[in-house]
Design a protein around this motif. Sequence first.
Motif, PDB file in Angstrom:
ATOM      1  N   ALA A   5       0.627  -0.993   0.046  1.00  0.00           N
ATOM      2  CA  ALA A   5       0.110   0.282   0.171  1.00  0.00           C
ATOM      3  C   ALA A   5       0.908   1.241   0.073  1.00  0.00           C
ATOM      4  O   ALA A   5       2.039   1.631   0.106  1.00  0.00           O
ATOM      5  CB  ALA A   5      -1.181   0.140   1.417  1.00  0.00           C
ATOM      6  N   TRP A  24       1.853   1.340  -4.274  1.00  0.00           N
ATOM      7  CA  TRP A  24       0.725   0.972  -5.114  1.00  0.00           C
ATOM      8  C   TRP A  24       0.531   2.005  -6.273  1.00  0.00           C
ATOM      9  O   TRP A  24      -0.029   2.185  -6.772  1.00  0.00           O
ATOM     10  CB  TRP A  24      -0.204   1.289  -4.389  1.00  0.00           C
ATOM     11  CG  TRP A  24      -1.406   0.641  -5.241  1.00  0.00           C
ATOM     12  CD1 TRP A  24      -2.173   1.216  -5.163  1.00  0.00           C
ATOM     13  CD2 TRP A  24      -1.550  -0.964  -5.914  1.00  0.00           C
ATOM     14  NE1 TRP A  24      -3.349   0.938  -5.416  1.00  0.00           N
ATOM     15  CE2 TRP A  24      -3.191  -0.253  -6.122  1.00  0.00           C
ATOM     16  CE3 TRP A  24      -1.619  -1.925  -6.444  1.00  0.00           C
ATOM     17  CZ2 TRP A  24      -3.427  -1.425  -6.662  1.00  0.00           C
ATOM     18  CZ3 TRP A  24      -1.553  -2.858  -6.488  1.00  0.00           C
ATOM     19  CH2 TRP A  24      -2.907  -2.700  -7.328  1.00  0.00           C
ATOM     20  N   LYS A  65      -4.067  -4.562   0.241  1.00  0.00           N
ATOM     21  CA  LYS A  65      -5.444  -3.843   0.571  1.00  0.00           C
ATOM     22  C   LYS A  65      -6.273  -4.273  -0.932  1.00  0.00           C
ATOM     23  O   LYS A  65      -5.988  -3.809  -1.175  1.00  0.00           O
ATOM     24  CB  LYS A  65      -5.413  -2.922   0.608  1.00  0.00           C
ATOM     25  CG  LYS A  65      -5.058  -1.878   1.257  1.00  0.00           C
ATOM     26  CD  LYS A  65      -5.120  -0.567   2.042  1.00  0.00           C
ATOM     27  CE  LYS A  65      -3.862   0.091   3.456  1.00  0.00           C
ATOM     28  NZ  LYS A  65      -5.004   0.821   4.352  1.00  0.00           N
TER      29      LYS A  65
END
Length: 146
Positions: free
Chosen positions: A9, A13, A34
Motif C-alpha cells: 500500500a 501502489w 489492501k
Amino acid sequence: MKILAIASAGGHWVQLLRLKPAFEGHELIYASTKKSFADTVKGYEFYDIPDASRWNKVKLFYSLVCVLKLIYTVKPNIIITTGAAPGLMGIIAGKIIGAKTVWIDSIANVENLSMSGKIAAAIADKSYTQWPDLSNSKVTFSGNVL
C-alpha cells in the motif's frame, strides 16, 4: 505476455499504477495488500495478499507462502514490483517458477536503496532506481515514475 504487478500500500501502489500504460497489449494482473485497491484497477484481475515487514518474521514467512501460492496459480511470465516486502516476496517466488522479474525501488529512497531493493538487486532480472546517484552495476536509472 502475462504480467503480475505487485506492490504494498501507499506510495508503492501509486507508483505501480503509474506504470500501467507501459503494459498495454499484455495481460495485466494486480496484487496488493489492501483488498479495496481492487477498485483502483477495475477491469483487471486483482488479488489481495498479506502485508509484512522485516520486523515480524512470522508474517514475512506467511506473506511469502501466500505470494508463492498466488504465483503458482497465476503463472505470470513477468513479475514487476515497486516494493516493499510483498513485492520482494513476488521477486523471490518469480525466480522459483522461472518468471522474469523487475524491481523498481521507490522514489522515496533518495539517499540509499531500500533494504528490499538491495536484496532484489541481487536476485531480480532487472532492478531500477529512480535516482541517478543510486545507480550502479546492478541497479539501473532510467528516469522516474512520479
